[in-house]
Design a protein around this motif. Structure first.
Motif, mmCIF file in Angstrom:
data_model
loop_
_atom_site.group_PDB
_atom_site.id
_atom_site.type_symbol
_atom_site.label_atom_id
_atom_site.label_comp_id
_atom_site.label_asym_id
_atom_site.label_seq_id
_atom_site.Cartn_x
_atom_site.Cartn_y
_atom_site.Cartn_z
ATOM 1 N N PHE A 19 13.633 18.427 31.109
ATOM 2 C CA PHE A 19 12.946 17.318 30.432
ATOM 3 C C PHE A 19 13.755 16.828 29.226
ATOM 4 C CE2 PHE A 19 8.963 19.668 31.985
ATOM 5 C CZ PHE A 19 8.946 18.985 33.183
ATOM 6 N N HIS A 20 14.325 17.800 28.486
ATOM 7 C CA HIS A 20 15.206 17.403 27.381
ATOM 8 C C HIS A 20 16.339 16.540 27.951
ATOM 9 C CE1 HIS A 20 13.622 19.702 24.001
ATOM 10 N NE2 HIS A 20 13.586 20.804 24.727
ATOM 11 N N TYR A 21 16.899 16.987 29.077
ATOM 12 C CA TYR A 21 18.033 16.264 29.680
ATOM 13 C C TYR A 21 17.638 14.832 30.062
ATOM 14 C CZ TYR A 21 21.393 14.638 33.090
ATOM 15 O OH TYR A 21 22.297 13.858 33.765
ATOM 16 N N LEU A 22 16.497 14.670 30.730
ATOM 17 C CA LEU A 22 16.062 13.330 31.150
ATOM 18 C C LEU A 22 15.922 12.395 29.947
ATOM 19 C CD1 LEU A 22 13.307 14.058 33.833
ATOM 20 C CD2 LEU A 22 15.586 13.081 34.212
ATOM 21 N N ALA A 23 15.325 12.916 28.881
ATOM 22 C CA ALA A 23 15.103 12.075 27.696
ATOM 23 C C ALA A 23 16.430 11.713 27.016
ATOM 24 C CB ALA A 23 14.165 12.785 26.723
ATOM 25 N N TRP A 24 17.342 12.685 26.902
ATOM 26 C CA TRP A 24 18.656 12.381 26.301
ATOM 27 C C TRP A 24 19.446 11.430 27.199
ATOM 28 C CZ3 TRP A 24 18.766 12.879 21.486
ATOM 29 C CH2 TRP A 24 18.352 14.011 20.802
ATOM 30 N N ARG A 25 19.350 11.606 28.507
ATOM 31 C CA ARG A 25 20.117 10.752 29.427
ATOM 32 C C ARG A 25 19.664 9.300 29.318
ATOM 33 N NH1 ARG A 25 19.359 11.240 35.747
ATOM 34 N NH2 ARG A 25 17.529 10.117 35.056
ATOM 35 N N ASN A 26 18.348 9.095 29.240
ATOM 36 C CA ASN A 26 17.838 7.728 29.115
ATOM 37 C C ASN A 26 18.281 7.088 27.805
ATOM 38 O OD1 ASN A 26 16.661 7.484 31.582
ATOM 39 N ND2 ASN A 26 14.671 8.259 30.915
ATOM 40 N N LYS A 75 13.408 9.702 21.658
ATOM 41 C CA LYS A 75 13.686 10.868 22.514
ATOM 42 C C LYS A 75 12.464 11.768 22.590
ATOM 43 C CE LYS A 75 15.075 15.116 23.621
ATOM 44 N NZ LYS A 75 14.495 16.413 23.310
ATOM 45 N N ASN A 76 11.840 11.988 21.426
ATOM 46 C CA ASN A 76 10.716 12.921 21.429
ATOM 47 C C ASN A 76 9.485 12.318 22.121
ATOM 48 O OD1 ASN A 76 9.908 15.605 20.680
ATOM 49 N ND2 ASN A 76 8.446 14.633 19.305
ATOM 50 N N VAL A 77 9.279 11.015 21.982
ATOM 51 C CA VAL A 77 8.145 10.379 22.661
ATOM 52 C C VAL A 77 8.301 10.566 24.180
ATOM 53 C CG1 VAL A 77 7.104 8.136 23.226
ATOM 54 C CG2 VAL A 77 7.568 8.737 20.845
ATOM 55 N N GLU A 78 9.510 10.331 24.680
ATOM 56 C CA GLU A 78 9.727 10.502 26.125
ATOM 57 C C GLU A 78 9.565 11.974 26.531
ATOM 58 O OE1 GLU A 78 13.113 8.535 27.842
ATOM 59 O OE2 GLU A 78 13.042 9.809 29.625
ATOM 60 N N TYR A 79 10.133 12.880 25.715
ATOM 61 C CA TYR A 79 10.015 14.312 26.013
ATOM 62 C C TYR A 79 8.543 14.737 26.049
ATOM 63 C CZ TYR A 79 10.686 19.356 25.576
ATOM 64 O OH TYR A 79 10.635 20.711 25.784
ATOM 65 N N LEU A 80 7.766 14.251 25.072
ATOM 66 C CA LEU A 80 6.337 14.604 25.036
ATOM 67 C C LEU A 80 5.603 14.094 26.273
ATOM 68 C CD1 LEU A 80 5.443 13.965 21.270
ATOM 69 C CD2 LEU A 80 5.527 16.159 22.457
ATOM 70 N N LYS A 85 2.539 16.665 31.055
ATOM 71 C CA LYS A 85 2.202 16.875 32.483
ATOM 72 C C LYS A 85 2.451 18.313 32.909
ATOM 73 C CE LYS A 85 3.550 12.140 33.470
ATOM 74 N NZ LYS A 85 4.902 11.581 33.386
ATOM 75 N N MET A 86 2.917 19.148 32.001
ATOM 76 C CA MET A 86 3.242 20.534 32.394
ATOM 77 C C MET A 86 1.983 21.350 32.655
ATOM 78 S SD MET A 86 6.200 21.650 29.725
ATOM 79 C CE MET A 86 6.574 23.238 30.461
#
Ligand code: G6P
Ligand code: MG
Length: 217
Positions: A19-26, A75-80, A85-86
């Motif tokens: 999830f960290h990766y997806l948010a940083w990638r975007n 980044k944190n909004v997307e990560y959250l 959903k976890m």
């Protein structure tokens, strides 16, 4: 005897690195930078602010403070949005068995994580009540490889460093545990985590007998 077992969160208890990766990638896409999963390895155990600095260095992008502040929020909004959903299915294999065994043996259990989102994540996966102490990114001023997060975890459990055992998936975290004078146990690739006292690919490889040797050491 009673020992203090200190767990990292991301990559040890739950698989949130994706999830960290997806948010940083975007975020990287927004500055035309193709952020790879291999590069994401360097972000493990690294604070949010430092991660952004590394990303901007990789992209060779000179950002203003306003841009940095906005991106840290973005980044944190997307990560959250991902962690909301976890559920318990995100807990890594055999983590519940190891926690249950340590609880049965009346050992001290703490979290030692760089994440400022540690509590909501543990709540989502219903593991918050397994920990006697939580030390996270909100409690420390220096990031791993500085040992502060683990030293505070040991203090919270009233344990001497030599009686602490740290479970970590990042090089920075293993170095932090070693600097603190604690037993370091790598969870992941032995080639990457070669500085650790012991390495297991995951908790399914770690027997209760091994846990007993740590408790009795
Ligand atoms: C952990 C993760 C890092 C993350 C850091 C801060 O150490 O391994 O990838 O950057 O926590 O997480 P946060 O949830 O505060 O952004
Ligand atoms: Mg980690």
């Amino acid at each position: 005897m009673k020992k203090a077992f200190i767990f990292d969160l991301d990559g040890v208890i739950v698989d949130t690195a994706k999830f960290h990766y997806l948010a940083w990638r975007n975020l990287a896409k927004g500055i035309d930078f193709d952020f790879t999963t291999a590069q994401n390895e360097q972000f493990k155990g690294v604070s949010r602010v430092r991660s952004l600095e590394i990303l901007l260095e990789m992209a060779n992008y000179k950002a203003t403070q306003e841009e940095k502040d906005a991106w840290l929020v973005q980044k944190n909004v997307e990560y959250l949005s991902y962690i909301q959903k976890m559920d318990q299915s995100e807990i890594l294999p055999d983590v519940p068995r190891v926690l249950a065994y340590l609880i049965e043996k009346q050992q001290g259990i703490a979290l030692g994580s760089a994440s400022k989102n540690a509590r909501p994540i543990l709540e989502r996966v219903a593991l918050l009540d397994k920990f006697h102490a939580i030390v996270d990114g909100n409690d420390v001023t220096t990031a791993k490889p500085d040992p502060e997060v683990f030293v505070k975890g040991a203090q919270a459990l009233g344990a001497a460093a030599k009686h602490c055992i740290v479970f970590e998936d990042s090089i920075a975290g293993i170095q932090a545990a070693n600097t603190a004078g604690m037993t370091s146990i790598g969870i992941g690739d032995a080639a990457v985590l070669h500085e650790a006292d012991h390495v297991f690919s995951d908790f399914t490889e770690m027997s209760n007998d091994f846990l007993d040797t740590l408790i009795q050491k």
